[in-house]
Design an enzyme around this catalytic site. Structure first.
Site, PDB file in Angstrom:
ATOM      1  N   GLU A  59      55.902  43.115  42.537  1.00 16.75           N
ATOM      2  CA  GLU A  59      55.521  42.101  41.535  1.00 16.75           C
ATOM      3  C   GLU A  59      55.940  40.716  42.019  1.00 16.75           C
ATOM      4  OE1 GLU A  59      57.301  43.295  37.880  1.00 16.75           O
ATOM      5  OE2 GLU A  59      55.690  44.709  37.417  1.00 16.75           O
ATOM      6  N   TYR A 110      56.218  48.690  45.329  1.00  9.04           N
ATOM      7  CA  TYR A 110      56.120  47.763  44.189  1.00  9.04           C
ATOM      8  C   TYR A 110      56.437  46.362  44.684  1.00  9.04           C
ATOM      9  CZ  TYR A 110      55.101  49.026  39.411  1.00  9.04           C
ATOM     10  OH  TYR A 110      54.440  49.309  38.257  1.00  9.04           O
ATOM     11  N   LYS A 122      31.351  44.228  47.480  1.00 14.07           N
ATOM     12  CA  LYS A 122      29.881  44.275  47.461  1.00 14.07           C
ATOM     13  C   LYS A 122      29.392  43.833  48.847  1.00 14.07           C
ATOM     14  CE  LYS A 122      30.007  42.889  42.595  1.00 14.07           C
ATOM     15  NZ  LYS A 122      30.358  44.053  41.828  1.00 14.07           N
ATOM     16  N   ASP A 165      31.203  32.727  39.951  1.00  6.06           N
ATOM     17  CA  ASP A 165      31.522  34.121  40.255  1.00  6.06           C
ATOM     18  C   ASP A 165      30.550  34.549  41.359  1.00  6.06           C
ATOM     19  OD1 ASP A 165      31.668  36.861  40.385  1.00  6.06           O
ATOM     20  OD2 ASP A 165      31.754  37.167  38.225  1.00  6.06           O
ATOM     21  N   ARG A 187      37.492  47.960  47.076  1.00  8.02           N
ATOM     22  CA  ARG A 187      37.216  47.533  45.702  1.00  8.02           C
ATOM     23  C   ARG A 187      38.333  46.595  45.251  1.00  8.02           C
ATOM     24  NH1 ARG A 187      33.273  50.497  44.563  1.00  8.02           N
ATOM     25  NH2 ARG A 187      33.000  49.380  42.613  1.00  8.02           N
ATOM     26  N   THR A 199      34.321  39.627  43.862  1.00 10.72           N
ATOM     27  CA  THR A 199      34.783  40.969  44.203  1.00 10.72           C
ATOM     28  C   THR A 199      34.848  41.006  45.722  1.00 10.72           C
ATOM     29  OG1 THR A 199      32.517  41.778  44.256  1.00 10.72           O
ATOM     30  CG2 THR A 199      33.733  42.111  42.207  1.00 10.72           C
TER      31      THR A 199
HETATM   32  C1  LIG Z   1      28.928  38.957  39.041  1.00  8.14           C
HETATM   33  C2  LIG Z   1      29.963  40.022  38.856  1.00  8.14           C
HETATM   34  N1  LIG Z   1      31.202  39.664  38.508  1.00  8.14           N
HETATM   35  C3  LIG Z   1      32.176  40.563  38.314  1.00  8.14           C
HETATM   36  C4  LIG Z   1      31.925  41.898  38.475  1.00  8.14           C
HETATM   37  C5  LIG Z   1      33.027  42.879  38.148  1.00  8.14           C
HETATM   38  O1  LIG Z   1      33.594  43.447  39.222  1.00  8.14           O
HETATM   39  P1  LIG Z   1      34.477  44.771  39.057  1.00  8.14           P
HETATM   40  O2  LIG Z   1      33.540  45.878  38.826  1.00  8.14           O
HETATM   41  O3  LIG Z   1      35.242  44.834  40.347  1.00  8.14           O
HETATM   42  O4  LIG Z   1      35.395  44.523  37.905  1.00  8.14           O
HETATM   43  C6  LIG Z   1      30.666  42.329  38.869  1.00  8.14           C
HETATM   44  C7  LIG Z   1      30.419  43.771  39.051  1.00  8.14           C
HETATM   45  O5  LIG Z   1      29.389  44.264  39.134  1.00  8.14           O
HETATM   46  C8  LIG Z   1      29.644  41.367  39.043  1.00  8.14           C
HETATM   47  O6  LIG Z   1      28.409  41.725  39.372  1.00  8.14           O
END
Ligand SMILES: Cc1ncc(COP(=O)(O)O)c(C=O)c1O
Length: 426
Positions: free
Chosen positions: A49, A47, A222, A193, A228, A219
């Site tokens: 935090e 843990y 990918k 994002d 993950r 993320t």
């Molecule tokens: C553009 C985008 N943002 C965020 C996410 C979310 O990621 P997670 O599945 O790890 O929550 C995804 C997932 O496919 C995504 O394509």
């Protein structure tokens, strides 16, 4: 303790499925052995935090080191001044940005979900759409590229507090500079994002959004090819624009607001084993061979897109600049839905996913499209010639969805082909 045979049998089955099939889900990849080892390590027991050097638990000296390593490597990889490596997922990273930048009910803009946007960019069933006021911008109907004119005029009219670029199914490069300009004009925060193309960006094959955006989320699992998880980055820290002050009366920096939004705002204890695995994947991404891998991901996607076009399929936007290809099935098979196409391809051990195409005539449960991606198959060592062969196999299945003999023969070919592309070292 007795071994849980039942569960390990299931893991064995999944391992087998991954080994024998062709993985074309654009958001998936295969991590290295050392990334997996870190996730299965003793770090899962701890843990911690808080943040390195300022934790709410004792005994964090060692995990401070692994988190700091992840922070330093991620900064180096993307040229960031500040990062947070704790978000458990991409959606959590986005939620933390919303928490830091918006109040409940505030307006924000994101790409229309049925044009490629992500759930966490304003879906009515997601926190983003439930708690805030989403306003969509679209792609154009004629060329399926982001309609920046519409984005600008809606932004000027609605004056959202946050504008999000980035998508789950968009194959083209973004004009980040143009969005930043309109964000500055209306006093909005600009967030990118980069979850999907992050690996290509790390390898310098697509523009780095940190140069333009106030805040970037991603993320790590990918194209980036880590465990993950999620991360938040800033090219440059800045004073929060709302004048929120510290107890000493100083204006809080955005980094402080984002750190607090992740913990304690959104999450409790960080996943120390996953953060360590993130550190390993960032190390791998800093090696020269990573750029060669990402260049191959991009080349493979371009070849795959062209192979679909040559077979008479409509590829949304006419091609791809990244790892992702969105195919509109309607031009070739008027009656074939994405749902059925996904199912028959799985019968042939080819994994992909049904996807809405822009201006789709079908529902998100049926869809008219399939989304393909090359990160996972490229990790297995596939090069351009295999892309054309794969499209040949896909076309064979989709042209004969009711012919179990043809589907079986394609599956046998898929399994034989993948034997030549070993995956796990053990
Ligand atoms: C553009 C985008 N943002 C965020 C996410 C979310 O990621 P997670 O599945 O790890 O929550 C995804 C997932 O496919 C995504 O394509």
């Amino acid at each position: 303790m007795q071994q849980d045979r039942q569960l390990f049998e299931i893991i064995g089955k999944e391992r087998e499925r991954q080994l024998k099939g062709i993985e074309l889900i654009a958001s998936e990849n295969f991590v290295s052995e050392q990334v997996m080892q870190s996730m299965g390590s003793v770090l899962t027991n701890k843990y911690a935090e808080g943040y390195p050097g300022r934790r709410y638990y004792g005994g964090c000296e060692v995990v401070d080191l692994s988190e700091q390593l992840a922070i330093d490597r991620l900064k180096k990889l993307f040229g960031a001044e500040w990062v947070n490596v704790q978000p458990h997922s991409g959606a959590q990273a986005n939620a933390a940005v919303f928490l830091a930048c918006l109040k409940a009910g505030d307006a924000f803009m994101g790409l229309n979900l049925s044009h490629g946007g992500h759930l966490s960019h304003g879906s009515p069933v997601n926190f983003s759409g439930l708690m805030f006021r989403p306003i969509a911008y679209n792609v154009r109907e004629d060329d399926q590229l982001v309609d920046y004119d519409q984005l600008e005029s809606v932004a000027r009219a609605e004056r959202p507090r946050l504008i999000i670029a980035g998508a789950s199914a968009y194959s083209r490069e973004w004009d980040y500079a143009r969005i930043r300009k309109v964000a500055d004009e209306i006093g909005a925060i600009f967030m990118v994002d980069m979850a999907h193309p992050a690996g290509l960006i790390a390898a310098g094959l697509l523009e780095n959004p940190l140069k333009h955006a106030h805040i970037v989320t991603s993320t790590t699992h990918k194209t980036l090819r880590g465990p993950r998880g999620g991360v938040i980055l800033m090219g440059r820290d800045f004073e929060n624009p709302w004048g929120i002050t510290t107890p000493k009366g100083e204006v809080k920096m955005m980094s402080a607001l984002l750190d607090s939004a992740v913990f304690p705002g959104m999450q409790g204890g960080p996943l120390k084993h996953v953060i360590a695995a993130k550190a390993v994947s960032f190390y791998e991404a800093l090696q020269p061979e990573y750029n060669i891998y990402q260049a191959q991901v991009k080349k493979n996607a371009a070849v795959m897109a062209q192979a679909f076009i040559d077979k008479g399929y409509k590829v949304v936007s006419g091609g791809t600049d990244n790892h992702c290809i969105l195919v509109d099935l309607r031009t070739k098979f008027a009656d074939l839905t994405g749902k059925v196409a996904e199912k028959v391809l799985v019968e042939a051990d080819i994994t992909t996913n049904k996807n809405m195409v822009p201006f789709d005539s079908r529902s998100p449960f049926q869809t008219s499209g399939l989304r393909f991606g090359t990160p996972a198959i490229t990790t297995r060592g596939a090069k351009e010639p295999l892309m054309s062969e794969i499209v040949e196999m896909i076309d064979s299945v989709l042209s004969n969805v009711e012919d179990s003999k043809i589907i079986t023969s394609v599956r046998e070919k898929v399994n034989a082909t993948m034997k030549q592309y070993p995956l796990f070292a053990w």
